[in-house]
Design a protein around this motif. Structure first.
Motif, PDB file in Angstrom:
ATOM      1  N   ARG A 236       0.840  -1.191   0.000  1.00 37.43           N
ATOM      2  CA  ARG A 236       0.000   0.000   0.000  1.00 37.43           C
ATOM      3  C   ARG A 236       0.879   1.245   0.000  1.00 37.43           C
ATOM      4  N   ILE A 237       0.561   2.191  -0.885  1.00 36.02           N
ATOM      5  CA  ILE A 237       1.236   3.487  -0.944  1.00 36.02           C
ATOM      6  C   ILE A 237       0.149   4.550  -0.859  1.00 36.02           C
ATOM      7  N   TYR A 238       0.312   5.504   0.058  1.00 36.33           N
ATOM      8  CA  TYR A 238      -0.763   6.469   0.250  1.00 36.33           C
ATOM      9  C   TYR A 238      -0.222   7.808   0.737  1.00 36.33           C
ATOM     10  N   ARG A 239      -1.049   8.832   0.537  1.00 34.61           N
ATOM     11  CA  ARG A 239      -0.804  10.166   1.040  1.00 34.61           C
ATOM     12  C   ARG A 239      -2.103  10.669   1.646  1.00 34.61           C
ATOM     13  N   ASP A 240      -2.085  11.069   2.901  1.00 35.69           N
ATOM     14  CA  ASP A 240      -3.297  11.452   3.615  1.00 35.69           C
ATOM     15  C   ASP A 240      -3.900  12.738   3.055  1.00 35.69           C
ATOM     16  N   PRO A 241      -5.237  12.863   3.097  1.00 34.48           N
ATOM     17  CA  PRO A 241      -5.891  14.104   2.653  1.00 34.48           C
ATOM     18  C   PRO A 241      -5.488  15.285   3.525  1.00 34.48           C
ATOM     19  N   ALA A 242      -5.417  16.459   2.901  1.00 32.09           N
ATOM     20  CA  ALA A 242      -5.158  17.719   3.595  1.00 32.09           C
ATOM     21  C   ALA A 242      -5.725  18.845   2.741  1.00 32.09           C
ATOM     22  N   PRO A 243      -6.185  19.945   3.346  1.00 33.96           N
ATOM     23  CA  PRO A 243      -6.807  21.039   2.591  1.00 33.96           C
ATOM     24  C   PRO A 243      -5.874  21.603   1.514  1.00 33.96           C
ATOM     25  N   GLY A 244      -6.441  21.804   0.333  1.00 34.30           N
ATOM     26  CA  GLY A 244      -5.722  22.460  -0.739  1.00 34.30           C
ATOM     27  C   GLY A 244      -4.707  21.604  -1.459  1.00 34.30           C
ATOM     28  N   ARG A 245      -4.832  20.297  -1.413  1.00 34.24           N
ATOM     29  CA  ARG A 245      -3.870  19.471  -2.140  1.00 34.24           C
ATOM     30  C   ARG A 245      -4.484  18.121  -2.507  1.00 34.24           C
ATOM     31  N   TRP A 246      -3.769  17.434  -3.402  1.00 32.04           N
ATOM     32  CA  TRP A 246      -4.157  16.105  -3.847  1.00 32.04           C
ATOM     33  C   TRP A 246      -3.708  15.059  -2.823  1.00 32.04           C
ATOM     34  N   ASP A 247      -4.479  13.978  -2.733  1.00 33.97           N
ATOM     35  CA  ASP A 247      -4.072  12.808  -1.964  1.00 33.97           C
ATOM     36  C   ASP A 247      -4.280  11.578  -2.843  1.00 33.97           C
ATOM     37  N   TYR A 248      -3.721  10.460  -2.423  1.00 33.36           N
ATOM     38  CA  TYR A 248      -3.823   9.252  -3.248  1.00 33.36           C
ATOM     39  C   TYR A 248      -3.644   8.011  -2.381  1.00 33.36           C
ATOM     40  N   GLU A 249      -4.060   6.894  -2.956  1.00 32.66           N
ATOM     41  CA  GLU A 249      -3.841   5.599  -2.315  1.00 32.66           C
ATOM     42  C   GLU A 249      -3.835   4.516  -3.380  1.00 32.66           C
ATOM     43  N   SER A 250      -2.909   3.586  -3.233  1.00 28.91           N
ATOM     44  CA  SER A 250      -2.860   2.404  -4.079  1.00 28.91           C
ATOM     45  C   SER A 250      -2.555   1.208  -3.181  1.00 28.91           C
ATOM     46  N   GLU A 251      -3.445   0.228  -3.203  1.00 27.41           N
ATOM     47  CA  GLU A 251      -3.195  -1.000  -2.441  1.00 27.41           C
ATOM     48  C   GLU A 251      -3.451  -2.203  -3.342  1.00 27.41           C
ATOM     49  N   THR A 252      -2.455  -3.084  -3.409  1.00 28.93           N
ATOM     50  CA  THR A 252      -2.555  -4.313  -4.187  1.00 28.93           C
ATOM     51  C   THR A 252      -2.298  -5.485  -3.261  1.00 28.93           C
ATOM     52  N   ILE A 253      -3.178  -6.485  -3.311  1.00 31.77           N
ATOM     53  CA  ILE A 253      -3.106  -7.631  -2.405  1.00 31.77           C
ATOM     54  C   ILE A 253      -3.175  -8.918  -3.218  1.00 31.77           C
ATOM     55  N   HIS A 254      -2.248  -9.833  -2.955  1.00 31.70           N
ATOM     56  CA  HIS A 254      -2.236 -11.144  -3.601  1.00 31.70           C
ATOM     57  C   HIS A 254      -2.447 -12.206  -2.537  1.00 31.70           C
ATOM     58  N   GLN A 255      -3.276 -13.183  -2.868  1.00 30.59           N
ATOM     59  CA  GLN A 255      -3.649 -14.226  -1.909  1.00 30.59           C
ATOM     60  C   GLN A 255      -3.417 -15.608  -2.533  1.00 30.59           C
ATOM     61  N   VAL A 256      -2.676 -16.442  -1.806  1.00 32.53           N
ATOM     62  CA  VAL A 256      -2.415 -17.801  -2.264  1.00 32.53           C
ATOM     63  C   VAL A 256      -2.651 -18.760  -1.102  1.00 32.53           C
ATOM     64  N   GLY A 257      -2.756 -20.061  -1.431  1.00 36.93           N
ATOM     65  CA  GLY A 257      -2.940 -21.073  -0.396  1.00 36.93           C
ATOM     66  C   GLY A 257      -3.827 -22.184  -0.887  1.00 36.93           C
ATOM     67  N   THR A 258      -4.613 -22.763   0.015  1.00 34.31           N
ATOM     68  CA  THR A 258      -5.519 -23.854  -0.331  1.00 34.31           C
ATOM     69  C   THR A 258      -6.863 -23.653   0.365  1.00 34.31           C
ATOM     70  N   ILE A 259      -7.901 -24.270  -0.207  1.00 34.71           N
ATOM     71  CA  ILE A 259      -9.242 -24.229   0.364  1.00 34.71           C
ATOM     72  C   ILE A 259      -9.986 -25.477  -0.089  1.00 34.71           C
ATOM     73  N   SER A 260     -10.824 -26.033   0.764  1.00 34.91           N
ATOM     74  CA  SER A 260     -11.629 -27.191   0.380  1.00 34.91           C
ATOM     75  C   SER A 260     -12.725 -26.764  -0.594  1.00 34.91           C
ATOM     76  N   SER A 261     -13.084 -27.648  -1.488  1.00 39.34           N
ATOM     77  CA  SER A 261     -14.098 -27.310  -2.488  1.00 39.34           C
ATOM     78  C   SER A 261     -15.498 -27.229  -1.901  1.00 39.34           C
ATOM     79  N   SER A 262     -15.717 -27.768  -0.688  1.00 42.80           N
ATOM     80  CA  SER A 262     -17.003 -27.691  -0.016  1.00 42.80           C
ATOM     81  C   SER A 262     -16.794 -27.941   1.474  1.00 42.80           C
ATOM     82  N   LEU A 263     -17.886 -27.946   2.241  1.00 47.42           N
ATOM     83  CA  LEU A 263     -17.807 -28.194   3.678  1.00 47.42           C
ATOM     84  C   LEU A 263     -17.686 -29.674   4.019  1.00 47.42           C
TER      85      LEU A 263
END
Length: 441
Positions: A236-263
């Motif tokens: 995550r890369i971000y800049r907090d909001p403040a009066p009279g200027r631009w702010d931004y945020e970029s967050e990228t998340i990758h998820q790996v692993g295993t999961i059962s196909s049902s209960l």
């Protein structure tokens, strides 16, 4: 005792800020919500519900030592058999927090610090998209374990956790309807550990944040699960909001692993590969109303027809902060979603604030169910467009710091997918309203 609820305790309690460092605070929130044209499968087309959430917390500090606790009482009234009532709405008379902590300044050098915490506690980490205590929802997320907060100097900080997320109880419909008191449990059948590191980059408050969480889940007695084993890495890369200027945020998340196909205990295990991304650019105007205009974009992967499981899991992340209300609506979450957003926020006075947001909605995978609605077309023949969502909120402090009123409203103009999918509810467009009154002390 069956009908004893926390509001009675709050009336009998008095707020205290003692000289020895004891602080007692609390709140009672009453919410009435209505919905027409329910977008989720299996529930009433039109519905209403009364929610009552009460909490009281105490914190005692002496020197470097602190001890605290918080009691939650979350109940609903007026629900019908087809009303979507879960542990997201009901968790009566629960000790969500009960912890001890100790602060060690200079633990690793002159400019460093270390804070330790053990017991039951709530968590709000980073962007809160993966680990959070959701404030809009009638109940909250609690965790039992260890937390360490490190200040390393030079604008670098870190938070590390090893926790057993609390499983809210009761979880059967009859007990939920009756607002029964049954204490939540934690066990090594559900484990969350990891943390994040944040580095401030200098002037004007930009920062970069790296996070990692591992979720391990397995079947427990009388509680079958999908046996999730997920590793989730975020940047995550971000800049907090403040009066009279631009702010931004970029967050990228990758998820790996295993999961059962049902209960089913013998269900085969699937490999997981899922993604989430949030992009945002905003500008805060120099005006007495402090308006902020932002353009945002959210992408959360869905499950396709391949051999890997692609549906993104938001773990214990919040929903209301940027997507949509929970409660009776609860149709848009951080999974199988592609959506840009135009949002306008304003604070006309210390008492009044509000926002309005427009969000068109698409499915990332047309073969998976749309977000958290349960609506699915396994053939992919109903397309990807789910609809147009317009959301607004107004909050007003009728008595500053003591009584706040809130209205939240939402219109979901359903698109082709929510009309044509085989199990799509037959009602018209979705209209959701909630009216809230919160008393704080």
């Amino acid at each position: 005792m069956r009908y004893l609820s926390l509001p009675l305790l709050l009336i009998l309690s008095s707020p205290a800020l003692a000289e020895d460092g004891l602080t007692v605070t609390g709140s009672v929130r009453l919410r009435y919500e209505t919905i027409d044209g329910q977008a989720r499968t299996g529930f009433n087309e039109s519905d209403d519900l009364l929610n009552l959430r009460s909490s009281i917390s105490a914190d005692y500090r002496r020197g470097r030592f602190r001890i605290g606790g918080e009691l939650y009482d979350s109940r609903v009234y007026g629900d019908d058999p087809g009303t979507p009532v879960t542990t997201g709405e009901v968790n009566a008379f629960e000790l969500v927090q009960a912890y001890v902590g100790y602060d060690i300044p200079g633990a690793f050098g002159r400019e460093t610090r270390l804070g330790l915490q053990a017991g039951r506690f709530t968590l709000n980490l980073g962007s809160r998209r993966l680990v959070a205590a959701d404030d809009y929802r009638n109940t909250t997320n609690g965790y039992t374990g260890l937390r360490a907060d490190l200040g390393l100097g030079g604008g670098t900080s870190a938070t590390l956790i090893y926790t057993l997320p609390q499983v809210r109880l009761p979880d059967d419909r009859a007990a939920l309807d009756d607002n029964q008191v049954r204490f939540d449990r934690e066990s090594f059948d559900l484990v969350l550990w990891g943390g994040l590191v944040t580095k401030k980059l200098g002037g004007e408050r930009p920062a970069v944040e790296l996070s990692f969480y591992h979720l391990g889940e397995r079947d427990a007695p009388r509680r079958p699960t999908r046996d999730r084993s997920l590793d989730t890495v975020g940047l995550r890369i971000y800049r907090d909001p403040a009066p009279g200027r631009w702010d931004y945020e970029s967050e990228t998340i990758h998820q790996v692993g295993t999961i059962s196909s049902s209960l089913t205990p013998t269900a085969p295990s699937l490999d997981v590969s899922a993604w989430f991304a949030h992009l945002e650019a905003g500008y805060s105007f120099r005006h007495r109303w402090a308006p902020r205009l932002s353009l945002e974009f959210d992408y959360a992967s869905g499950d396709g027809r391949g051999t890997k499981f692609g549906r993104f899991d938001t773990l214990f992340g919040m929903r209301r902060g940027e997507l949509a209300p929970a409660g009776l609506y609860n149709a848009v979450g951080r999974t199988n979603l592609v959506s840009p957003v135009l949002r306008l926020e304003a604070t006309p006075s210390k008492r009044l604030d509000g926002f309005i947001a427009y969000r068109p909605l698409w499915l990332a995978s047309r073969f998976d169910s749309f977000s958290t609605t349960g609506v699915r077309d396994a053939s992919g023949g109903s397309g990807r467009f789910a609809g147009h969502q317009v959301e607004a909120r107004l909050r007003y402090w009728l008595i500053p710091k003591r009584l706040r009123l809130e209205w939240s409203g939402l219109l979901l103009a359903k698109g082709r997918f929510l009309h044509d999918a085989p199990n799509a509810p037959q009602g018209g467009d979705t209209i959701y309203n909630s009216f809230n009154a919160t008393v704080s002390f």
